[in-house]
Enzyme design. Structure first.
Site, PDB file in Angstrom:
ATOM      1  N   LYS A   1       6.518  -2.653  -1.896  1.00 54.82           N
ATOM      2  CA  LYS A   1       5.109  -2.267  -1.740  1.00 54.82           C
ATOM      3  C   LYS A   1       4.471  -2.287  -3.118  1.00 54.82           C
ATOM      4  O   LYS A   1       4.936  -1.595  -4.022  1.00 54.82           O
ATOM      5  CB  LYS A   1       5.039  -0.842  -1.183  1.00 54.82           C
TER       6      LYS A   1
ATOM      7  N   ASP B   1      -5.870  -6.112  -4.595  1.00 55.79           N
ATOM      8  CA  ASP B   1      -5.049  -6.737  -5.635  1.00 55.79           C
ATOM      9  C   ASP B   1      -3.572  -6.803  -5.256  1.00 55.79           C
ATOM     10  O   ASP B   1      -2.756  -7.341  -6.008  1.00 55.79           O
ATOM     11  CB  ASP B   1      -5.220  -5.989  -6.974  1.00 55.79           C
TER      12      ASP B   1
ATOM     13  N   ARG C   1      10.500   0.191   0.191  1.00 52.92           N
ATOM     14  CA  ARG C   1      10.544   0.936   1.449  1.00 52.92           C
ATOM     15  C   ARG C   1      11.587   0.335   2.382  1.00 52.92           C
ATOM     16  O   ARG C   1      11.737  -0.883   2.471  1.00 52.92           O
ATOM     17  CB  ARG C   1       9.149   0.859   2.097  1.00 52.92           C
TER      18      ARG C   1
ATOM     19  N   ARG D   1       4.351  -2.461  14.376  1.00 49.36           N
ATOM     20  CA  ARG D   1       3.332  -1.437  14.624  1.00 49.36           C
ATOM     21  C   ARG D   1       2.630  -1.732  15.937  1.00 49.36           C
ATOM     22  O   ARG D   1       2.702  -2.858  16.438  1.00 49.36           O
ATOM     23  CB  ARG D   1       2.268  -1.491  13.510  1.00 49.36           C
TER      24      ARG D   1
ATOM     25  N   ASP E   1      -2.436   0.587  13.134  1.00 52.36           N
ATOM     26  CA  ASP E   1      -1.570  -0.209  12.250  1.00 52.36           C
ATOM     27  C   ASP E   1      -0.570   0.685  11.517  1.00 52.36           C
ATOM     28  O   ASP E   1       0.359   0.188  10.893  1.00 52.36           O
ATOM     29  CB  ASP E   1      -2.404  -1.009  11.238  1.00 52.36           C
TER      30      ASP E   1
ATOM     31  N   ASP F   1       3.754   5.017   6.553  1.00 50.05           N
ATOM     32  CA  ASP F   1       2.546   4.999   5.752  1.00 50.05           C
ATOM     33  C   ASP F   1       2.125   6.380   5.259  1.00 50.05           C
ATOM     34  O   ASP F   1       1.370   7.091   5.910  1.00 50.05           O
ATOM     35  CB  ASP F   1       1.387   4.326   6.500  1.00 50.05           C
TER      36      ASP F   1
HETATM   37  P1  AMP Z   1      -3.353   1.344   4.730  1.00 52.71           P
HETATM   38  O1  AMP Z   1      -4.598   2.149   4.622  1.00 52.71           O
HETATM   39  O2  AMP Z   1      -2.414   1.619   3.632  1.00 52.71           O
HETATM   40  O3  AMP Z   1      -2.718   1.462   6.073  1.00 52.71           O
HETATM   41  O4  AMP Z   1      -3.782  -0.167   4.542  1.00 52.71           O
HETATM   42  C1  AMP Z   1      -4.703  -0.795   5.384  1.00 52.71           C
HETATM   43  C2  AMP Z   1      -4.763  -2.275   5.075  1.00 52.71           C
HETATM   44  O5  AMP Z   1      -5.248  -2.492   3.759  1.00 52.71           O
HETATM   45  C3  AMP Z   1      -3.445  -2.999   5.160  1.00 52.71           C
HETATM   46  O6  AMP Z   1      -3.661  -4.281   5.690  1.00 52.71           O
HETATM   47  C4  AMP Z   1      -3.011  -3.060   3.716  1.00 52.71           C
HETATM   48  O7  AMP Z   1      -2.117  -4.121   3.498  1.00 52.71           O
HETATM   49  C5  AMP Z   1      -4.330  -3.285   3.020  1.00 52.71           C
HETATM   50  N1  AMP Z   1      -4.301  -2.837   1.623  1.00 52.71           N
HETATM   51  C6  AMP Z   1      -4.262  -1.561   1.171  1.00 52.71           C
HETATM   52  N2  AMP Z   1      -4.230  -1.517  -0.167  1.00 52.71           N
HETATM   53  C7  AMP Z   1      -4.262  -2.796  -0.605  1.00 52.71           C
HETATM   54  C8  AMP Z   1      -4.265  -3.428  -1.904  1.00 52.71           C
HETATM   55  N3  AMP Z   1      -4.202  -2.716  -3.031  1.00 52.71           N
HETATM   56  N4  AMP Z   1      -4.300  -4.768  -1.927  1.00 52.71           N
HETATM   57  C9  AMP Z   1      -4.337  -5.494  -0.813  1.00 52.71           C
HETATM   58  N5  AMP Z   1      -4.351  -4.982   0.420  1.00 52.71           N
HETATM   59  C10 AMP Z   1      -4.311  -3.644   0.534  1.00 52.71           C
HETATM   60 MG    MG Z   2      -0.842   0.952   6.654  1.00 53.98          MG
END
Ligand code: AMP
Ligand code: MG
Length: 487
Positions: free
Chosen positions: A109, A121, A173, A180, A249, A259
């Site tokens: 991650k 990023d 991880r 999901r 998700d 998550d």
């Molecule tokens: P999360 O809120 O962690 O469940 O992420 C929601 C979505 O945003 C997922 O598709 C993640 O892969 C994407 N995402 C979160 N942080 C980043 C990041 N720094 N760069 C690219 N994608 C991200």
């Molecule tokens: Mg997520």
């Protein structure tokens, strides 16, 4: 050193994922590795702690047998559907069959952009990586199904976040899988019934092999996921855990907690407690979690409809019947969890009277904002023979405690199940303020508090003098009111 990768997701059709190499980083350093977990995965901990192991953990080196890929998925985020999310900052290195014959994903991650990164990023800041390490390992020690932490390394690079430039990290991880609800929604949104069928079969084989041969595999999957989620959410609630971002998700098919973004543990109890800065309406508050889980399962059911029956009405009817079992099933787990916490007699632990008493207890805690974890651990000590002074000290209005205690003695017939209470009421939980303190120290290059928490939280049910400070509720000055994803 070789890792016995045995990849199955990479054998699924191309449209399930996008192959991608992790980004290389400048100056990686180990922060922590999880030796017992490594051994379970047939990875030599000494190797993992070596320069070669560091290469894998930071993404600079690809171990033979690894087939890096980013998984496609969709999801409802705070109720709104996003047809394409996917691993935007995660890369699956591959799978291994562990020492207990379970298939486990190993995933980086924060190792750079993928086809699903959108504007992001693909990187991770140190804070969220340490937070996930601490909380996921604590959850495991608390007996909750969860993804695990194999290691965390710093990258020697900086990432730009709201708070400015922050030290970067890569977190590794391990999960039973990263399937999901949103993985199913991804193909349902594309009306790709063939993919849904493959995915259903894959998920059943991986997580619910007993149901593979069932007459209606999709319905069997729905029921199995619902059962796993019912048990999981009840465990969360018994620990005062608030996931904080229960989007579809982040709702796992295996029934693991996945998550650890803005999650938090309740200090002063209130059922509508919510911490996440992005959860403005308290959608994912403590008491809302079973209802949200059911909502998420309904989204899974919708995705599976074309597989449940070709007759749409029949499919809807069968899915509804299956979903109706969820809340009663959750209720049974919930009453067992709280029956154990209170030492109520096991037969009939969840009778009418016991259920009412559990609710009365929570109302009392909420009315006086009593610390959730301390209340149950002090009650356990009282059950073991200590006087009630530590309990009384938590109540601003002690007059309400005495009748409650009288009722508790009556309902337990003066014989609370002490062993059940000890096993259900941790002394230590990952308190939000301790996590924050450790993260702040780490940004200042002092990792000692982080390591101390990681050690302490491996034994959350043991009373140990050296960790007495970690039991305490936060002082008003220490209270954490909001948590952030930090992405
Ligand atoms: P999360 O809120 O962690 O469940 O992420 C929601 C979505 O945003 C997922 O598709 C993640 O892969 C994407 N995402 C979160 N942080 C980043 C990041 N720094 N760069 C690219 N994608 C991200
Ligand atoms: Mg997520």
């Amino acid at each position: 050193m070789t890792i016995p990768f045995d990849n199955s997701y990479a054998r699924l059709p191309d449209r399930f994922y996008s192959r991608v190499m992790p980004a290389t980083v400048k100056a990686p350093r180990h922060i922590r590795i999880n030796a017992p977990l490594a051994s379970q995965l047939h990875i030599d901990p000494a190797w993992l702690g070596s320069a070669e192991g560091l290469g894998m953990l930071c993404g600079n080196a690809i171990v033979p047998g690894s087939e890096p890929l980013a998984q496609a998925y969709a999801g409802h985020q705070f109720g709104g559907f996003v047809p394409q999310l996917g691993d935007g900052r995660a890369i699956l290195l591959g799978e291994v069959i562990d020492t207990e014959n379970r298939r486990r994903d190993i995933q980086l991650k924060g190792s750079g952009r993928t086809a699903f990164s959108r504007g992001g990023d693909g990187k991770a800041a140190l804070g969220p990586a340490l937070r996930e390490y601490l909380v996921s390992e604590a959850m495991h020690a608390l007996g909750v199904p969860t993804t695990r932490a194999l290691g965390v390394v710093s990258t020697g690079e900086e990432v730009l976040r709201q708070d400015g430039l922050l030290a970067g990290a890569v977190f590794t991880r391990v999960a039973g899988s990263h399937l999901r609800v949103g993985t199913f929604q991804y193909f349902a949104a594309r009306e790709d019934v063939d993919a849904l069928r493959l995915l259903t079969d894959y998920a059943l084989r991986r997580h619910y092999p007993g149901a593979v041969e069932s007459k209606n595999p999709a319905l069997a999957l729905l029921g199995s996921v619902a059962s796993a989620q019912a048990a999981l959410i009840a465990q969360w609630m018994g620990l005062g855990f608030i996931h904080g971002v229960m989007n579809t998700d982040n709702s796992s098919i295996s029934g693991e907690t996945i998550d650890y973004g803005p999650c938090a543990f309740i200090d002063a109890f209130h059922p509508q407690c919510a911490f996440s800065a992005i959860d403005r309406n308290g959608r994912y508050a403590w008491a809302n979690q079973p209802g949200i889980a059911q909502w998420n399962l309904t989204r899974l059911a919708e995705a599976l409809l074309p597989l449940i029956s070709t007759d749409e009405d029949a499919a809807v009817h069968q899915a509804k019947t299956s979903l109706e079992a969820f809340l009663p099933q959750f209720g049974r787990h919930y009453h067992r969890v709280f029956g154990d916490k209170l030492g109520l007699n096991s037969e009939p632990q969840a009778g009418e009277r016991e259920r009412a008493f559990i609710q009365t207890t929570l109302d009392l805690l909420a009315a006086q904002r009593v610390d959730f974890t301390l209340f149950f651990s002090h009650l356990t000590r009282h059950a073991a023979g200590e006087d009630t002074s530590s309990l009384s000290a938590m109540f601003s209005d002690v007059s309400a405690l005495n009748p409650w205690l009288a009722a508790w003695r009556e309902i337990t017939a003066n014989h609370p199940r002490l062993e059940a209470m000890k096993a259900a009421n941790p002394v230590l939980i990952p308190r939000n303020h301790r996590i924050e303190q450790a993260i702040q120290a780490a940004y200042g290059n002092d990792f000692a508090p982080f390591h101390r928490l990681a050690e302490a939280w491996q034994h959350p049910f043991e009373y140990r003098q050296e960790y007495a400070d970690l039991q305490a509720a936060p002082t008003p000055h220490e209270v954490v009111r909001q948590t952030f994803c930090g992405t």
